[in-house]
Design an enzyme around this catalytic site. Structure first.
Site, PDB file in Angstrom:
ATOM      1  N   ASP A   1     -10.417  -1.107   2.451  1.00  0.00           N
ATOM      2  CA  ASP A   1     -10.282  -0.649   1.062  1.00  0.00           C
ATOM      3  C   ASP A   1     -11.564  -0.923   0.281  1.00  0.00           C
ATOM      4  OD1 ASP A   1      -7.758   0.116   1.613  1.00  0.00           O
ATOM      5  OD2 ASP A   1      -6.747  -1.504   0.552  1.00  0.00           O
TER       6      ASP A   1
ATOM      7  N   THR B   1      -3.435   5.879  -3.786  1.00  0.00           N
ATOM      8  CA  THR B   1      -2.359   6.643  -3.159  1.00  0.00           C
ATOM      9  C   THR B   1      -1.041   6.522  -3.925  1.00  0.00           C
ATOM     10  OG1 THR B   1      -1.996   4.751  -1.720  1.00  0.00           O
ATOM     11  CG2 THR B   1      -3.357   6.513  -0.867  1.00  0.00           C
ATOM     12  N   THR B   2      -0.755   5.315  -4.408  1.00  0.00           N
ATOM     13  CA  THR B   2       0.490   5.145  -5.164  1.00  0.00           C
ATOM     14  C   THR B   2       0.399   5.934  -6.464  1.00  0.00           C
ATOM     15  OG1 THR B   2       0.528   2.901  -4.313  1.00  0.00           O
ATOM     16  CG2 THR B   2       2.120   3.433  -6.015  1.00  0.00           C
TER      17      THR B   2
ATOM     18  N   ASP C   1       0.843  -1.170   0.000  1.00  0.00           N
ATOM     19  CA  ASP C   1       0.000   0.000   0.000  1.00  0.00           C
ATOM     20  C   ASP C   1       0.896   1.243   0.000  1.00  0.00           C
ATOM     21  OD1 ASP C   1      -2.222   1.582   0.217  1.00  0.00           O
ATOM     22  OD2 ASP C   1      -2.234   1.520   2.401  1.00  0.00           O
TER      23      ASP C   1
HETATM   24  P1  ADP Z   1      -2.989   2.672  -5.796  1.00  0.00           P
HETATM   25  O1  ADP Z   1      -2.333   2.882  -4.475  1.00  0.00           O
HETATM   26  O2  ADP Z   1      -2.696   3.795  -6.717  1.00  0.00           O
HETATM   27  O3  ADP Z   1      -4.421   2.329  -5.685  1.00  0.00           O
HETATM   28  P2  ADP Z   1      -2.630  -0.074  -6.566  1.00  0.00           P
HETATM   29  O4  ADP Z   1      -1.416  -0.872  -6.274  1.00  0.00           O
HETATM   30  O5  ADP Z   1      -3.852  -0.380  -5.818  1.00  0.00           O
HETATM   31  O6  ADP Z   1      -2.227   1.445  -6.413  1.00  0.00           O
HETATM   32  O7  ADP Z   1      -2.908  -0.209  -8.131  1.00  0.00           O
HETATM   33  C1  ADP Z   1      -4.005   0.387  -8.724  1.00  0.00           C
HETATM   34  C2  ADP Z   1      -3.894   0.286 -10.220  1.00  0.00           C
HETATM   35  O8  ADP Z   1      -3.917  -1.088 -10.637  1.00  0.00           O
HETATM   36  C3  ADP Z   1      -5.084   0.938 -10.877  1.00  0.00           C
HETATM   37  O9  ADP Z   1      -4.634   1.738 -11.948  1.00  0.00           O
HETATM   38  C4  ADP Z   1      -5.914  -0.248 -11.374  1.00  0.00           C
HETATM   39  O10 ADP Z   1      -6.678   0.077 -12.514  1.00  0.00           O
HETATM   40  C5  ADP Z   1      -4.848  -1.241 -11.684  1.00  0.00           C
HETATM   41  N1  ADP Z   1      -5.342  -2.628 -11.707  1.00  0.00           N
HETATM   42  C6  ADP Z   1      -5.963  -3.306 -10.736  1.00  0.00           C
HETATM   43  N2  ADP Z   1      -6.255  -4.569 -11.134  1.00  0.00           N
HETATM   44  C7  ADP Z   1      -5.796  -4.696 -12.388  1.00  0.00           C
HETATM   45  C8  ADP Z   1      -5.779  -5.755 -13.352  1.00  0.00           C
HETATM   46  N3  ADP Z   1      -6.274  -6.933 -13.075  1.00  0.00           N
HETATM   47  N4  ADP Z   1      -5.230  -5.502 -14.533  1.00  0.00           N
HETATM   48  C9  ADP Z   1      -4.696  -4.296 -14.800  1.00  0.00           C
HETATM   49  N5  ADP Z   1      -4.659  -3.275 -13.948  1.00  0.00           N
HETATM   50  C10 ADP Z   1      -5.207  -3.457 -12.762  1.00  0.00           C
END
Ligand code: ADP
Ligand code: MG
Length: 533
Positions: free
Chosen positions: A382, A91-92, A58
Site C-alpha cells: 500500500d 477501494t472502500t 481492506d
Molecule cells: P479506502 O479503502 O477507501 O482507502 P481506508 O480504510 O484506507 O479506505 O480509509 C481511507 C480514508 O481514511 C481516507 O478518506 C483518508 O483520508 C481517511 N483517513 C486516513 N487517516 C485519517 C486520519 N488520521 N484522520 C481522518 N481521516 C483519515
C-alpha cells in the site's frame, strides 16, 4: 413471435422495479464494507471454504472474498478491483461512493426524475469536480510524501511500523524510478518481495538490488563477482529427454556411452559459447546438468538453476538482458550487465544478491508468524503504491473527508447554474460525496451529522484561503487542518475513486431490464455463502 423462447425460463423485472432491486444490492454491498473505512474502521474476519482465516480491513479484500452473486453487486466489486489496480488504495471509498450515488439517484427517481436526466447531471458533476481539483491540490514535497505513505497505512498496522514502512516504501520507489520520454515511470512490481518468518516485523528492511533465496550451483563457483555480463536462459542446460516414441536399439554397450558422450560434448559447446561471449553470471529457469558444473566453475561462471520465471523477468529488467531459450543462439545483444553479484548467508539460508545499473530493490518482510509477515507485505505494498504514484504525479489532496466536503461545496454553487432536474442531480452528487466524511466520523464513534456540519462550517468561514484543508480529525474528535496533521492522499487516488464510482453508478442507472435465468430471481442482496455447484 409472441413468445421469445429464450425468455421462457427467465424471470424478468423492468423499469423501476429493476432499478430498485439493483440499488438494494449496491447498498447491501456498501453495508458490508462501511465499517472498515478509515483508521478507526473495524476489521473483518474472513473465513474461506477450507476454514482458512484472514483478518483485514481492506475493502477490496473483503469484497473479493465474498461470494456475491448479484450482477450489480459484481459491477461494484469490479469498480473496486479497478480502483485497486490503478490506484492501489481507495477501494472502500469507491464502493461507498457508488452505492451512495445510487441511493440518492433512487430518491430522485421517486420524485419523478428520469434516470437518464440523473445520469446527465452526474456526468456534469464529475467533470466539475475534475476541473476543480486544480484549486485543491498541494505539492508533494518529500515531507508530505512521507505523510501520504503513512496515511495509507493508518489503522492497518501500529504506528512505529507505519513510520518504518513509509520510509522503506519511499526509498524503494526512488530505487526503481525510470526516466522515459513520456516522463517518470515507477512500476511497483519492480520491487521484489522476500518473506522471512521469524524475528520481529520491525526488522523488515530494504536491500538495494535483487535478492533471491538461492545459492549458486556448486561452492567452487565464484562467490562474489564484480561487474560483468549476465545471460538469462528461459530453459536449461540439460540433456534432452528422449521422447517416448523413440526406441533406441542398443546393440553393443559402447553405443549408449558414445551417445552420452556426444550429448555431453554438445552441452559443453554451449558452455564454451557462453565463455566466448564473456558471460560470468548465468541464470536458468530449468536445470543445469551435473556434468557441466565443473566446466562452468572452471570458466569462472557463477550459475543458478531453477530460477522462477518472475525472478528472471526482474533480472531482465534490471540488467537489460533478453530471456532466451536457446543458449547456442545467444548473441552479445542478448546479454545484460550487472554491477555485482554475491552470495550471503542470512539466518542459515544462502541468498543471491545482484546489483544492477537500472536499480531495483528487494523488500525483506519479517514477522513472527506467517500472518504478521502477510500483514507487513500488504501494508508495504500500500505504502509503495502511494510512493510510486507520487513520483509519477507529485500532487496531493487533503484527506479525512476535507476534499470531498470542498468538492461538495463547490458543486452546490456549480448546480445553481443549471435549471431543473440536472440541478437536482448535481446536488445529489454533492450529497453523495459527503458519505466519506460521514462514515469516517461514524466509525470514529462521532455523530456523523454534527461532525459534518461543523467541518463544513469551518471550511466556509476560514479566512486564510485554506478552508478546503479542514477535514475530520478523528483522533482528536473535531475538525482540523488535514495538511498540518499530515493526513494527505495522492490526487490520483481521489480522482480515480470519483471516476470509478461515477462510472459504476451510471452503468447501474442505465439498466432498466433485468432477466434472471431460472431460479431465484430476486436475490437483491448478498446471498448466504452456500455454494451448490
Ligand atoms: P479506502 O479503502 O477507501 O482507502 P481506508 O480504510 O484506507 O479506505 O480509509 C481511507 C480514508 O481514511 C481516507 O478518506 C483518508 O483520508 C481517511 N483517513 C486516513 N487517516 C485519517 C486520519 N488520521 N484522520 C481522518 N481521516 C483519515
Ligand atoms: Mg486506504
Amino acid at each position: 413471435m409472441s413468445e421469445v423462447p429464450i425468455l421462457k425460463e427467465t424471470t424478468r423485472s423492468t423499469g423501476r422495479e429493476a432499478l430498485r432491486n439493483n440499488i438494494t444490492a449496491a447498498m447491501a454491498l456498501a453495508g458490508a464494507v462501511r465499517t472498515t473505512l478509515g483508521p478507526l474502521g473495524q476489521d473483518k474476519l474472513l473465513i474461506d471454504d477450507e476454514g482458512r482465516t484472514l483478518v483485514t480491513n481492506d475493502g477490496v479484500t473483503v469484497l473479493e472474498s465474498a461470494k456475491v452473486e448479484h450482477p450489480v453487486a459484481k459491477m461494484l466489486i469490479n469498480a473496486s478491483t479497478t480502483q485497486d489496480r490503478i490506484a492501489r488504495d481507495g477501494t472502500t471509498s469507491a464502493v461507498l461512493l457508488s452505492a451512495e450515488l445510487l441511493q440518492n439517484a433512487w430518491e430522485l427517481v421517486l420524485q419523478g426524475v428520469h434516470p437518464s436526466a440523473i445520469a446527465r447531471g452526474y456526468r456534469l458533476a464529475e467533470d466539475a469536480c475534475r476541473a476543480h481539483f486544480d484549486q485543491l491540490v498541494i505539492d508533494a514535497t518529500p515531507e508530505r510524501q512521507r505523510h501520504a505513505a503513512r496515511t495509507s497505512l493508518a489503522g492497518k498496522i501500529h504506528e512505529t511500523m507505519q513510520h518504518h514502512l513509509a520510509e522503506l516504501a519511499l526509498e524503494a520507489a526512488q530505487a526503481i524510478q525510470e526516466e522515459r520520454p513520456s516522463g517518470v515511470v515507477v512500476d511497483p512490481t519492480r520491487v521484489k518481495i522476500l518473506t522471512q518468518t521469524g524475528g520481529s516485523m520491525t526488522d523488515s528492511r530494504l536491500v538495494t538490488g535483487l535478492v533471491l533465496a538461492k545459492k549458486r550451483v556448486i561452492d567452487s563457483m565464484p562467490k562474489h563477482l564484480k561487474s560483468g555480463k549476465i545471460a538469462l536462459v528461459d530453459g536449461g542446460l540439460e540433456r534432452r529427454e528422449l521422447m517416448s516414441s523413440v526406441k533406441l536399439n542398443v546393440t553393443n554397450t559402447g553405443v549408449l556411452e558414445q551417445f552420452r558422450q556426444q550429448e555431453k560434448a554438445m552441452l559443453l559447446e554451449q558452455v564454451d559459447h557462453l565463455v566466448s561471449l564473456g558471460v560470468t553470471l548465468l541464470a536458468c529457469k530449468e536445470g543445469i546438468d551435473d556434468d557441466l558444473h565443473g566446466a562452468l566453475s572452471d570458466a569462472g561462471i557463477q550459475a543458478y538453476r531453477r530460477v522462477a520465471r518472475a525472478d528472471l523477468d526482474l533480472l531482465a529488467r534490471g540488467t537489460n538482458a533478453t530471456l532466451n531459450h536457446d543458449i547456442g543462439g545467444l548473441t552479445k545483444r542478448d546479454l545484460g550487465v550487472f554491477i555485482s553479484s554475491r552470495n550471503e548467508r542470512w539466518n542459515g539460508v544462502m541468498h543471491w544478491i545482484v546489483e544492477t545499473e537500472e536499480g531495483g530493490a528487494t523488500f525483506i518482510a519479517k514477522g513472527s508468524t506467517n500472518e504478521t509477515v502477510g500483514e507487513v507485505v500488504r501494508c508495504f505494498a500500500d505504502a509503495l503504491g502511494v510512493a510510486c504514484q507520487l513520483l509519477e504525479e507529485p500532487s496531493l489532496l487533503p484527506g479525512g473527508g476535507a476534499t470531498q466536503i470542498a468538492l461538495a461545496r463547490h458543486l452546490r454553487r456549480f448546480a445553481e447554474g443549471f435549471a431543473g432536474r440536472e440541478q437536482l442531480a448535481i446536488e445529489a452528487f454533492a450529497d453523495a460525496l459527503e458519505v466519506i466524511p460521514r462514515v469516517l466520523a461514524q466509525n470514529a464513534g462521532l455523530d456523523p451529522l454534527d461532525s459534518l456540519l461543523q467541518t463544513v462550517a469551518q471550511q466556509s468561514t476560514a479566512e486564510d484561503g485554506q478552508g478546503h484543508f479542514i477535514g475530520m480529525n478523528i483522533v482528536e474528535k473535531g475538525p482540523a487542518n488535514m495538511v498540518e496533521k499530515g493526513i494527505v492522499e495522492p490526487l490520483r487516488i481521489t480522482r480515480q475513486v470519483l471516476a470509478g464510482a461515477t462510472e459504476a453508478a451510471l452503468s447501474v442507472l442505465r439498466i432498466d431490464d433485468v432477466l434472471w435465468a431460472k431460479q431465484d430471481p430476486t436475490v437483491p442482496d448478498m446471498p448466504e455463502s452456500d455454494d451448490e455447484s
